[in-house]
Design an enzyme around this catalytic site. Structure first.
Site, PDB file in Angstrom:
ATOM      1  N   SER A 191      -9.824  -0.748   7.284  1.00  0.00           N
ATOM      2  CA  SER A 191      -9.309  -0.574   5.930  1.00  0.00           C
ATOM      3  C   SER A 191      -8.597  -1.784   5.356  1.00  0.00           C
ATOM      4  O   SER A 191      -8.198  -1.771   4.197  1.00  0.00           O
ATOM      5  CB  SER A 191      -8.360   0.636   5.883  1.00  0.00           C
ATOM      6  N   LYS A 215       0.842  -1.196   0.000  1.00  0.00           N
ATOM      7  CA  LYS A 215       0.000   0.000   0.000  1.00  0.00           C
ATOM      8  C   LYS A 215       0.878   1.248   0.000  1.00  0.00           C
ATOM      9  O   LYS A 215       1.901   1.314   0.689  1.00  0.00           O
ATOM     10  CB  LYS A 215      -0.912  -0.027   1.236  1.00  0.00           C
ATOM     11  N   SER A 227      -9.647   1.720   3.053  1.00  0.00           N
ATOM     12  CA  SER A 227      -8.812   2.478   2.131  1.00  0.00           C
ATOM     13  C   SER A 227      -7.800   1.620   1.375  1.00  0.00           C
ATOM     14  O   SER A 227      -7.173   2.070   0.416  1.00  0.00           O
ATOM     15  CB  SER A 227      -8.050   3.555   2.903  1.00  0.00           C
TER      16      SER A 227
END
Length: 479
Positions: A214, A115, A190
């Site tokens: 997330s 990420k 996210s």
């Protein structure tokens, strides 16, 4: 940066991208793996390791296969913001070590997505924000360094809601990621890019971050395994701070086995993170058992609590049916499933958003165009600060900073931030009471399936309400 989302071809949108096959050398490796009845047959990592050590394939061949996979899927999914320039070179180094008979780590040849709010020294780390566009960190996050030390190969940096603030990955400043099961829907957020990449077989496993859900929510939306570790289990060094008392680095995989192997690699105390735990890291993979070796009631005696409030009004019937089916399956495996009530359930969502926004307003103050972040030219210092932040931050981040600053202001601190901390204590107590009578608690991850792209974008309160199942666990701070 990769291109922004375009409408996929109609024929492709009807085909779940995660079902399109990779090159078939995994089939050969799986055939030999099936002879070993003591190993979890669903582990891509263990299957690959056997294939590499038996010289049935090479890390370079695997990397080339994933590059081809990316060229097929990425124009439609937009899971990645950056692709590694050293992918093939890193794979060749693994092959040379094997050829020389050197020991290789447990992640040898494994393609890992990261990420983009987790720092990497050899690729940009933008946090999904224009304010950090093209920023390159001078170091690797501890979790990334540990992956590399165990011979994992970074395939690229995945898309996310800006600084982790969002539940759909539509709040990225660069592009919108699509769900591999249905390109008209969001992958969650996210960590939507990390979840979509694993689901679409663009990488084997990936790292995400979880503040209020997330990792867990996008894993649910994309049909993969997502794991949020206990706070302190994994070092946060190199993770861009959103809410420091809530943030954790988590794992995605196509199986529990692969997710556990990745977690074992990145776990452990870190001298660069004072909140990381000193507790010994167990070998999670040693607890895996092949389905061929378990008895008919392998979970006999386990007490499971089904949280009643997660099945009440506002939860889609399909979600209720799925969780009821899971509870029935647990009973078939020997568990005793009973309903439990958490009286503080409804308080978790407002408490979380007050605390997370308050911490984010403090953490993101460093991005001012002077200490961190891209700078906008201005003749006065205040104008430099204002313009750099106004042009660098997206609307979701700006809104949360304002909410947090308001909650921390002198006239409202006691009414909001202090009260939210008190509610956090009540929530901890209610979970402790429930776990005194049960071994585990289960609930849906979200009240509905994945949303249509754009469905929640202009209704932030509706999007925040979608986090109601996950945020309460994040409030249970244990180190």
């Amino acid at each position: 940066m990769l291109s922004t989302l375009q409408q996929p071809p109609r024929s492709l949108s009807r085909i779940p991208l995660h079902l399109k096959p990779l090159r078939s050398f995994f089939t050969v490796a799986s055939a030999s793996a099936s002879q070993d009845q003591s190993s979890p047959p669903s582990s891509q990592i263990l299957t690959l390791r056997r294939a590499l050590l038996c010289r049935q394939t090479t890390a370079t061949q695997l990397a080339e296969s994933y590059i081809s996979r990316l060229s097929l899927t990425e124009p439609h999914l937009h899971s990645f913001l950056h692709i590694s320039d050293t992918l093939l070179r890193d794979a060749q180094l693994i092959d040379r070590k094997i050829e020389k008979g050197e020991d290789v780590g447990p992640l040898a040849g494994v393609l890992v997505g990261v990420k983009d709010n987790i720092c990497t020294a050899d690729m940009p780390s933008t946090g999904g924000s224009r304010i950090l566009e093209n920023y390159k960190a001078p170091f690797d996050a501890t979790a990334v360094r540990r992956v590399k030390e165990k011979d994992g190969i970074l395939i690229g940096k995945t898309n996310l809601d800006e600084f982790g603030m969002g539940s759909t990955t539509e709040a990225s400043s660069f592009q919108v990621t699509a769900n591999p099961w249905d390109l008209s829907r969001v992958p969650g957020g996210s960590s939507g890019g990390s979840a979509a990449a694993v689901s679409a077989r663009q990488c084997m496993v990936s790292l995400g971050s979880d503040t209020g859900g997330s990792v867990r929510q996008p894993a649910s939306f994309c049909g993969v395994v997502g794991l949020k570790p206990t706070y302190g289990r994994v070092s946060r060094f190199g993770l861009m701070a959103y809410a420091s008392s809530l943030d954790v680095i988590g794992c995605f995989g196509t199986s529990v086995a692969d997710t556990g192997i990745l977690l074992h690699v990145i776990s452990g105390h870190d001298r660069f993170d004072a909140t990381s735990s000193n507790r010994e890291v167990p070998d999670f993979s040693s607890q895996f058992t092949s389905i061929n070796l378990v008895e008919s009631k392998p979970l006999k005696g386990l007490k499971v609590g089904l949280i009643r409030e997660t099945l009440e009004d506002g939860v889609d019937n399909g979600v209720k049916s799925a969780i009821s089916g899971a509870a029935s399956h647990l009973e078939e495996l020997g568990c005793t499933v009973t309903e439990v009530s958490l009286p503080s359930f409804s308080l978790g969502l407002p408490a979380y958003y007050i605390l997370a926004s308050s911490e984010s307003s403090s953490n993101l103050s460093r991005y001012d165009g002077v200490r961190y972040g891209n700078q906008v030219f201005a003749e006065e210092l205040n104008a430099l600060y204002n313009d750099s932040r106004a042009k660098g931050f997206g609307p979701e981040v700006q809104m949360r900073i304002l909410m947090g600053t308001y909650a921390l202001s002198a006239g409202y601190y006691d009414a909001y931030y202090k009260r939210a901390q008190q509610v956090r204590t009540l929530i901890r107590k209610s979970f402790k009471d429930a776990l005194d009578d049960n071994d585990i608690l289960i609930s849906p991850v979200a009240p509905s399936a994945a949303y249509k792209i754009g469905e929640k974008k202009n209704d932030p309160l509706a999007m925040y309400a979608g986090d109601i199942m996950t945020v309460r666990i994040s409030l249970l701070l244990y180190v």
